[in-house]
Design an enzyme around this catalytic site. Structure first.
Site, PDB file in Angstrom:
ATOM      1  N   HIS A 187       0.616  -1.063   0.170  1.00  0.00           N
ATOM      2  CA  HIS A 187      -0.162   0.082   0.373  1.00  0.00           C
ATOM      3  C   HIS A 187       1.189   1.579  -0.274  1.00  0.00           C
ATOM      4  O   HIS A 187      -0.075   2.469  -0.478  1.00  0.00           O
ATOM      5  CB  HIS A 187      -0.883   0.449   1.492  1.00  0.00           C
ATOM      6  CG  HIS A 187      -2.275  -0.998   1.072  1.00  0.00           C
ATOM      7  ND1 HIS A 187      -2.141  -1.904   1.354  1.00  0.00           N
ATOM      8  CD2 HIS A 187      -3.270  -0.827  -0.453  1.00  0.00           C
ATOM      9  CE1 HIS A 187      -3.708  -3.057   0.500  1.00  0.00           C
ATOM     10  NE2 HIS A 187      -3.659  -1.772   0.253  1.00  0.00           N
ATOM     11  N   GLU A 428     -11.904 -10.120  -5.348  1.00  0.00           N
ATOM     12  CA  GLU A 428     -10.144 -10.411  -4.907  1.00  0.00           C
ATOM     13  C   GLU A 428      -9.978 -11.339  -4.062  1.00  0.00           C
ATOM     14  O   GLU A 428      -8.751 -11.527  -3.864  1.00  0.00           O
ATOM     15  CB  GLU A 428      -9.801  -8.542  -3.991  1.00  0.00           C
ATOM     16  CG  GLU A 428     -11.191  -8.267  -3.045  1.00  0.00           C
ATOM     17  CD  GLU A 428     -10.087  -7.205  -2.303  1.00  0.00           C
ATOM     18  OE1 GLU A 428      -9.662  -6.714  -3.014  1.00  0.00           O
ATOM     19  OE2 GLU A 428     -11.467  -6.679  -1.675  1.00  0.00           O
ATOM     20  N   ASP A 452      -5.078  -7.645  -4.155  1.00  0.00           N
ATOM     21  CA  ASP A 452      -5.154  -8.885  -4.330  1.00  0.00           C
ATOM     22  C   ASP A 452      -5.294 -10.811  -4.446  1.00  0.00           C
ATOM     23  O   ASP A 452      -5.033 -11.514  -4.160  1.00  0.00           O
ATOM     24  CB  ASP A 452      -6.188  -8.935  -3.096  1.00  0.00           C
ATOM     25  CG  ASP A 452      -5.844  -7.961  -1.763  1.00  0.00           C
ATOM     26  OD1 ASP A 452      -5.229  -8.509  -1.403  1.00  0.00           O
ATOM     27  OD2 ASP A 452      -6.763  -6.955  -1.772  1.00  0.00           O
ATOM     28  N   CYS A 499     -10.164  -1.682 -10.457  1.00  0.00           N
ATOM     29  CA  CYS A 499      -9.974  -0.909  -9.260  1.00  0.00           C
ATOM     30  C   CYS A 499      -8.255  -1.312  -8.442  1.00  0.00           C
ATOM     31  O   CYS A 499      -7.536  -0.629  -8.552  1.00  0.00           O
ATOM     32  CB  CYS A 499     -10.671  -0.568  -8.849  1.00  0.00           C
ATOM     33  SG  CYS A 499     -10.901  -1.837  -7.329  1.00  0.00           S
TER      34      CYS A 499
HETATM   35  C1  PEP Z   1      -6.907  -4.878  -4.426  1.00  0.00           C
HETATM   36  O1  PEP Z   1      -6.392  -5.974  -3.970  1.00  0.00           O
HETATM   37  O2  PEP Z   1      -6.372  -4.999  -5.370  1.00  0.00           O
HETATM   38  C2  PEP Z   1      -6.957  -3.456  -4.327  1.00  0.00           C
HETATM   39  C3  PEP Z   1      -7.890  -2.282  -5.020  1.00  0.00           C
HETATM   40  O3  PEP Z   1      -7.678  -3.120  -2.424  1.00  0.00           O
HETATM   41  P1  PEP Z   1      -6.593  -3.079  -1.689  1.00  0.00           P
HETATM   42  O4  PEP Z   1      -4.901  -2.882  -2.916  1.00  0.00           O
HETATM   43  O5  PEP Z   1      -6.831  -1.848  -1.592  1.00  0.00           O
HETATM   44  O6  PEP Z   1      -5.844  -4.130  -1.209  1.00  0.00           O
HETATM   45 MG    MG Z   2      -7.512  -5.306  -1.976  1.00  0.00          MG
END
Ligand code: PEP
Ligand code: MG
Length: 538
Positions: A187, A428, A452, A499
């Site tokens: 992140h 995910e 994920d 996303c």
């Molecule tokens: C993902 O897992 O692709 C997602 C958009 O959520 P995060 O990256 O916040 O886990």
């Molecule tokens: Mg995620």
């Protein structure tokens, strides 16, 4: 001049001065001490620094507002020197072999709860003192305690950073990140991308305070950090910065154009954000909506749960700024690398497989309901949708919908106005992908979290820098799942978007559109380039 190397996480060139953050990630993640003596020394150093800061604060407060108020500061300082809180921290390190960070965290939690439980207002104020003083110690222990001294154009050099730590930095002053560890899918990497800050991970730079304050250039396009650059490198960097700025400028005309292929296929090009303050970049880059509002970022840089009103204000601010455009708020996706002390999540062997995402909300109904109430209240001010993260079973979606119905009824009873809110889920987990036909019957839309989905499908920890090369979002298994998800969405008459970070990969844009994806949600800075690409497609 010395050269160090690393892997590009976000491309760009930046000049600045180095700020070294020591032991940030290690102290944040580890629970058991490997070396009790070293932890003891860390605690002593952190206490000495906190003591110095509190003495200075005491003197300043006394001078500005008088001794009575200044004494509050002294109460905190005394808590650090002796008394039960201090004894508890020391005992946890000595007797239970915890790291200094974990000991401070646990003792802080225990004592703040004891004071709060006593009920009377004086004791409640002591609970706030405990939280304040332990946070001060934790900031020292994580190495980010003195970051108020950031100069502008700071190049942060660290082993790795937690998202909560990255969020506490004054981002306007940061020109680049250079991490010794870090993976491209953590992140913190995502944050660097969404802020448009050049970032190198896996770098060979030592975490050495001697580098502090030195002039440097990060050229993440080439994967190089120059410390004390010579004139030629500095001149080359200036030329590159100029070229990058010109490229950005040439894409500016894309910002108010439609995202449509030559044959007339329209794609919703949305932006991912973490807080309402990210919206200027969203608007500047011409996003048609917000496809992922990572609500957990509203929780990460706080000392306690945000209230319903705070959340409501953040969503309302986003909706008003987006002026009728679509905003998709993801409910809290806390857990794994995104942690906040006050959640008191227990340390787990495999946090990515543990209590995270929707599971935290299912286990903490009140936390979930507070968010839902805030979102529904904000819905009166714009076009908001909700999506639930980390879904793997139909019953979880049913649970979410039950909570939504309760909140809607509650608000109606209270005479609070709410608009229409579409409900979606993130796909995910491989389980969600494989049962997407059944899940599609429950919701209005899907958004695929490829970060994920890749981690869970390939069994590769997205946080681990050691196995980054095995993390392959282009793997045929992921592409097959993406096709299945889009197909099941379309068969059930709902739309699907992406996303995760893969949504911004120009090599796959055509594949996604051909699969039937209707929306791509990416870091704001990627929008103009992707729009140009889509407009040039047949
Ligand atoms: C993902 O897992 O692709 C997602 C958009 O959520 P995060 O990256 O916040 O886990
Ligand atoms: Mg995620």
């Amino acid at each position: 001049m010395t050269r160090y190397h690393g892997k590009c996480v976000f491309s760009g060139v930046a000049k600045g001065q180095i700020k070294v953050i020591e032991n940030a990630m290690a102290s944040a993640m580890q629970v058991r001490a490997e070396n009790a003596k070293a932890e003891w020394q860390l605690l002593i150093n952190a206490k000495a620094e906190a003591d110095k800061q509190l003495r200075e604060l005491f003197a300043k407060t006394k001078q500005e507002v008088g001794e009575e108020l200044a004494n509050i500061i002294d109460v905190q300082r005394l808590m650090l020197i002796d008394g039960d809180l201090n004894d508890c921290i020391e005992a946890l390190i000595k007797d239970e072999s915890l790291t200094a960070t974990e000991a401070v965290r646990r003792a802080g939690k225990e004592f703040s709860e004891i004071f709060t439980a006593l009920g009377d207002p004086y004791m409640k104020a002591r609970s706030a003192d405990v939280i304040d003083v332990t946070n001060r110690l934790l900031a020292q222990l994580s190495g980010i305690g003195d970051l108020h001294e950031l100069f502008s154009n700071t190049i942060i050099v660290a082993e790795d950073l937690m998202p909560s730590q990255t969020l506490t930095l004054d981002r306007a002053k940061i020109s680049a990140f250079v991490l010794r560890k870090g993976s491209s899918n953590s992140h913190t990497a995502i944050l660097a991308r969404s802020l448009g800050i050049p970032c190198l991970a896996h770098s060979d730079i030592p975490i050495d305070k001697a580098l502090e304050g030195k002039a440097a250039i990060v050229d993440s396009e080439e994967g190089i950090l120059y410390v004390e650059p010579d004139e030629i490198s500095s001149f080359e960097a200036d030329k590159k910065i100029e070229r990058i700025n010109l490229e950005k400028k040439s894409l500016e005309e894309m910002c108010d154009k439609e995202t449509i292929t030559k044959s007339g296929k329209k794609i919703a090009l949305y932006a991912n954000i973490g807080e309402a303050d990210d919206i200027p970049a969203v608007l500047r880059n011409g996003a048609e909506g917000i496809g992922l509002f990572r609500s957990e970022f509203l929780y990460l840089c706080k000392n306690n749960y945000p209230t319903e009103n705070e959340l409501f204000r953040a969503y309302r601010k986003a909706l008003e700024a987006m002026d009728g455009k679509h905003v998709i708020a993801r409910t809290l996706d806390i857990g794994a690398d995104k942690t906040a002390n006050y959640f008191n999540l227990e340390s787990e062997e495999n946090p990515a497989l543990g209590l995270r995402g929707i599971r935290v909300c299912i286990e903490n109904e009140q936390v979930f309901r507070t968010q839902l109430r805030a979102i529904y209240r904000a819905s009166a001010y714009g076009n908001i949708a909700i999506m639930f993260p980390m879904i793997s079973s139909v019953w979880e979606v049913e649970y979410c919908k039950e909570q939504v119905a309760k909140v809607q009824a509650e608000l109606k009873n209270e005479g609070i106005e709410a608009g229409e809110v579409k409900l979606g889920i993130m796909i995910e987990t491989p389980a969600a992908a494989m049962i997407s036909d059944s899940l599609a019957k429950e919701v209005d839309f899907f958004s695929v979290g490829t970060n994920d989905l890749t981690q869970y499908t390939l069994a590769v920890d997205r946080q681990s820098s050691k196995i980054d090369r095995f993390y392959d979002p282009h793997h045929p298994a992921i592409l097959k799942m993406l096709a299945i998800i889009a197909e099941n969405a379309s068969r059930n008459g709902i739309w699907a978007g992406i996303c995760g970070e893969l949504a911004a990969d120009p090599k796959l844009t055509k594949t996604f559109i051909d699969m039937g994806y209707k929306e791509l949600s990416v870091s704001p800075s990627y929008i103009p380039g992707l729009r140009k690409l889509i407009r040039e497609m047949a």
